[in-house]
Design a protein around this motif. Structure first.
Motif, mmCIF file in Angstrom:
data_model
loop_
_atom_site.group_PDB
_atom_site.id
_atom_site.type_symbol
_atom_site.label_atom_id
_atom_site.label_comp_id
_atom_site.label_asym_id
_atom_site.label_seq_id
_atom_site.Cartn_x
_atom_site.Cartn_y
_atom_site.Cartn_z
ATOM 1 N N GLY A 9 31.496 36.307 36.462
ATOM 2 C CA GLY A 9 32.061 35.880 37.748
ATOM 3 C C GLY A 9 33.224 36.761 38.170
ATOM 4 O O GLY A 9 33.352 37.125 39.342
ATOM 5 N N VAL A 10 34.080 37.121 37.202
ATOM 6 C CA VAL A 10 35.212 37.989 37.506
ATOM 7 C C VAL A 10 34.721 39.370 37.942
ATOM 8 O O VAL A 10 35.214 39.945 38.918
ATOM 9 C CB VAL A 10 36.160 38.087 36.285
ATOM 10 C CG1 VAL A 10 37.180 39.198 36.474
ATOM 11 C CG2 VAL A 10 36.849 36.760 36.050
ATOM 12 N N VAL A 11 33.727 39.905 37.253
ATOM 13 C CA VAL A 11 33.177 41.212 37.608
ATOM 14 C C VAL A 11 32.542 41.155 39.000
ATOM 15 O O VAL A 11 32.721 42.056 39.818
ATOM 16 C CB VAL A 11 32.161 41.688 36.540
ATOM 17 C CG1 VAL A 11 31.380 42.890 37.022
ATOM 18 C CG2 VAL A 11 32.870 41.999 35.237
ATOM 19 N N LEU A 12 31.829 40.089 39.283
ATOM 20 C CA LEU A 12 31.193 39.939 40.586
ATOM 21 C C LEU A 12 32.237 39.864 41.701
ATOM 22 O O LEU A 12 32.114 40.537 42.729
ATOM 23 C CB LEU A 12 30.307 38.693 40.605
ATOM 24 C CG LEU A 12 29.613 38.403 41.932
ATOM 25 C CD1 LEU A 12 28.597 39.488 42.252
ATOM 26 C CD2 LEU A 12 28.946 37.040 41.893
ATOM 27 N N CYS A 13 33.271 39.061 41.511
ATOM 28 C CA CYS A 13 34.329 38.942 42.520
ATOM 29 C C CYS A 13 35.058 40.268 42.719
ATOM 30 O O CYS A 13 35.395 40.639 43.846
ATOM 31 C CB CYS A 13 35.323 37.853 42.124
ATOM 32 S SG CYS A 13 34.635 36.187 42.275
ATOM 33 N N THR A 14 35.289 40.987 41.613
ATOM 34 C CA THR A 14 35.948 42.284 41.711
ATOM 35 C C THR A 14 35.088 43.267 42.491
ATOM 36 O O THR A 14 35.582 43.989 43.362
ATOM 37 C CB THR A 14 36.248 42.840 40.305
ATOM 38 O OG1 THR A 14 37.048 41.892 39.594
ATOM 39 C CG2 THR A 14 36.980 44.162 40.392
ATOM 40 N N CYS A 15 33.804 43.292 42.205
ATOM 41 C CA CYS A 15 32.898 44.200 42.919
ATOM 42 C C CYS A 15 32.838 43.859 44.398
ATOM 43 O O CYS A 15 32.854 44.757 45.246
ATOM 44 C CB CYS A 15 31.501 44.142 42.306
ATOM 45 S SG CYS A 15 31.411 44.889 40.679
ATOM 46 N N LEU A 16 32.778 42.580 44.729
ATOM 47 C CA LEU A 16 32.718 42.183 46.127
ATOM 48 C C LEU A 16 34.011 42.522 46.867
ATOM 49 O O LEU A 16 33.979 42.977 48.008
ATOM 50 C CB LEU A 16 32.420 40.688 46.240
ATOM 51 C CG LEU A 16 31.000 40.263 45.870
ATOM 52 C CD1 LEU A 16 30.883 38.743 45.905
ATOM 53 C CD2 LEU A 16 29.984 40.900 46.791
ATOM 54 N N SER A 17 35.142 42.323 46.227
ATOM 55 C CA SER A 17 36.410 42.616 46.895
ATOM 56 C C SER A 17 36.615 44.122 47.062
ATOM 57 O O SER A 17 37.139 44.575 48.074
ATOM 58 C CB SER A 17 37.576 41.995 46.140
ATOM 59 O OG SER A 17 37.707 42.606 44.869
#
Length: 89
Positions: A9-17
């Motif tokens: 989830g953290v990796v996904l949020c980082t990629c999206l931001s």
């Protein structure tokens, strides 16, 4: 298992931001000077440093201007006296 889901989830949020900060390659300026295309007709807005010319003849005559200033001064004085009377109550 739970830490793996949190990490994903953290990796996904980082990629999206971070993807919101990138710009497409098509929007990047080219290095070729001939590739810059300028419009044939000027736009509706003035350039930033271009100021409009000063009119040589005034829009209204000095007599009309003096009359309007006199009327506005009289109105301001009436309004000031009316608000002063309200404050005293």
């Amino acid at each position: 298992m739970r830490t793996r889901a949190v990490a994903a989830g953290v990796v996904l949020c980082t990629c999206l931001s971070l993807s919101g900060c990138s710009s497409p390659i098509a929007d990047m300026p080219s290095l070729d000077a001939e590739a810059i295309v300028r419009p044939k007709e000027p736009g509706g807005y003035l350039p930033v440093n271009d100021v409009p010319r000063v009119r040589e003849t005034p829009i209204i005559s000095p007599e009309e201007r003096a009359k309007i200033e006199k009327e506005l001064t009289a109105m301001r004085d009436r309004q000031a006296s009316a608000t002063t009377g309200l404050k005293d109550r």
